[in-house]
Design an enzyme around this catalytic site. Sequence first.
Site, PDB file in Angstrom:
ATOM      1  N   LYS A  35      15.045  54.618   0.895  1.00 46.17           N
ATOM      2  CA  LYS A  35      14.645  53.477   0.554  1.00 46.17           C
ATOM      3  C   LYS A  35      15.672  52.819   1.058  1.00 46.17           C
ATOM      4  O   LYS A  35      16.935  53.066   1.209  1.00 46.17           O
ATOM      5  CB  LYS A  35      14.911  53.525  -1.154  1.00 46.17           C
ATOM      6  CG  LYS A  35      14.617  52.218  -1.921  1.00 46.17           C
ATOM      7  CD  LYS A  35      14.525  52.276  -3.268  1.00 46.17           C
ATOM      8  CE  LYS A  35      14.386  51.065  -4.142  1.00 46.17           C
ATOM      9  NZ  LYS A  35      14.658  51.466  -5.461  1.00 46.17           N
TER      10      LYS A  35
ATOM     11  N   SER B  25      10.390  49.757  -8.324  1.00 46.74           N
ATOM     12  CA  SER B  25      10.745  48.930  -6.988  1.00 46.74           C
ATOM     13  C   SER B  25      10.755  49.841  -5.652  1.00 46.74           C
ATOM     14  O   SER B  25      10.552  49.427  -4.581  1.00 46.74           O
ATOM     15  CB  SER B  25      12.203  48.220  -6.876  1.00 46.74           C
ATOM     16  OG  SER B  25      13.197  49.291  -7.344  1.00 46.74           O
TER      17      SER B  25
ATOM     18  N   SER C 169      12.342  52.680 -11.506  1.00 41.41           N
ATOM     19  CA  SER C 169      11.758  52.394 -10.416  1.00 41.41           C
ATOM     20  C   SER C 169      11.398  53.695  -9.430  1.00 41.41           C
ATOM     21  O   SER C 169      10.966  53.754  -8.426  1.00 41.41           O
ATOM     22  CB  SER C 169      12.869  51.540  -9.617  1.00 41.41           C
ATOM     23  OG  SER C 169      12.524  50.307  -9.617  1.00 41.41           O
TER      24      SER C 169
HETATM   25  N1  GLN Z   1      10.951  47.205 -12.639  1.00 40.98           N
HETATM   26  C1  GLN Z   1      12.339  47.165 -13.280  1.00 40.98           C
HETATM   27  C2  GLN Z   1      12.957  45.797 -12.885  1.00 40.98           C
HETATM   28  O1  GLN Z   1      12.365  45.204 -12.413  1.00 40.98           O
HETATM   29  C3  GLN Z   1      13.255  48.535 -12.891  1.00 40.98           C
HETATM   30  C4  GLN Z   1      13.512  48.257 -11.484  1.00 40.98           C
HETATM   31  C5  GLN Z   1      14.324  49.253 -11.090  1.00 40.98           C
HETATM   32  O2  GLN Z   1      14.282  50.590 -11.834  1.00 40.98           O
HETATM   33  N2  GLN Z   1      15.010  49.309 -10.009  1.00 40.98           N
HETATM   34  O3  GLN Z   1      14.122  45.795 -12.924  1.00 40.98           O
END
Ligand code: GLN
Length: 489
Positions: free
Chosen positions: A80, A155, A179
């Site tokens: 990532k 994400s 995420s």
């Molecule tokens: N979807 C969540 C957010 O927008 C979690 C994102 C993540 O785990 N990095 O913060």
Amino acid sequence: MLHRLTITGLAGRLASGEVSATDALEACLAQVDRVDGEVKAFLSMDREDARRQAREADVELAAGRGGGTRPLLGVPIALKDVLCHRGQPVGCASRILEGYVSPYDATVVARLKAAGAVLFGRLNMDEFAMGSSTENSAYWTTLNPWDTARIPGGSSGGCAAAVAANEAFATIGSDTGGSIRQPAALCGCVGLKPTYGRVSRHGLVAFASSLDQIGPFTKTVGDAALVMEAISGHDPLDSTSLDEPVPRYREALGGASLKGVKLGVVKEFQLGGMDPEVDAAFRAAVRHLEGLGAAVREVSLPHSEHAAATYYIIAPAEASANLARFDGVRYGRRMEGVDAFELNSKTRGAGFGPEVKRRVILGTYVLSSGYYDAYYLRAQKVRALIRGDFERAFGEVDAIVTPTTPTPAFKVGEKASDPLQMYLSDIFTISCNLAGNCGMSVPCGFTRSPRLPVGMQLLGRPLGEAELFRIAHAYEQTTAWHREVAPLG
Ligand code: GLN
């Protein structure tokens, strides 16, 4: 079909000399050429550097130096865009880091190298890991290999899509509020968020430091155990990393019996508004686990209804502090200004996308004097209650089983204009980060039409990864969901 093998399957062929590390890498690159124009999982790729690593791995393999401490020798793995890999760009899918190159390796990257992995490619994500669909990437939206009209989750959407499309044997992502688990579920792969402190965060660009953890995306539970053995363990460069021995996770992968295992289903997670097919797949999975001998009972997480609200105070608060370092002076992009203030505000104004700005503003607000006690401090108290709920539940059961997400992958654009709807797609995954325990998503079925993967989440005690591997492996051994290949896979 080399690209469709699991790591375990590939490692056997590498060890016997049947295939080379170069063959394995070329199989991934060919698959990227075939499908990534549609999936768009990769932001960039340094093929020359990857080919050099594969050649070096081949020399080592020929000398019989695989196995043992080098279980990933010759295995292509992608990262990532939030992890530092020396000499490679790290951009968090943000314009503000355009052109920035990592001066050092994250600890996980160093450990993957030590285990022999061939690292290639930077995977798309929501900008600074803020989002659930990759639509917040400053570059483009990654598409779901099961249905390219749909998002792959986020994400770490690029990580999940790349594994589901068989473009990489495994990928490494980060999970702050779901995420890893949410995109793994929506793309039909295995994703693990380790216990807070299990994997070093050194070299992970910070989003919310008290919640962030790094973890793997793989095709099978066994592969996740293998990668976890390589990346886990104490690191003096991360003061929150736990000084606890790393179990041999692969030894936790037992047979199909779950006799003696106590599982909890969460009373408060039986929501209206769940997609009926996701709900049905989840219920069937629970019955299947019972059939393997597990005892299932209801547990209560009474404060979980406040988890999303708590998360959306704490995560932005920490993000607003962490992202202060992107000031136009130290990293990446710089806009000119007549003074420091103008330089800073112009750089941040042009460099950050709308969701990142929303979070920085929210975070600054909840930390400001007069509001700190009402929001931030209160959220910390609720967080302690949520943690207490889990401690009580884990007094009664060995693991908790939930759907990973309330719906299957949604359509591109469907929730993009409604941040609240987007935030709610993380409803089942967020409390695990607030509590700091471990969680894993495994494939547990499909919706009918369109045919989209459904994920089951297993939540474990702090440092209970081995238990999760045992349960998930028993489930995987006796089901065939993980063998299904995406149309672009
Ligand atoms: N979807 C969540 C957010 O927008 C979690 C994102 C993540 O785990 N990095 O913060």
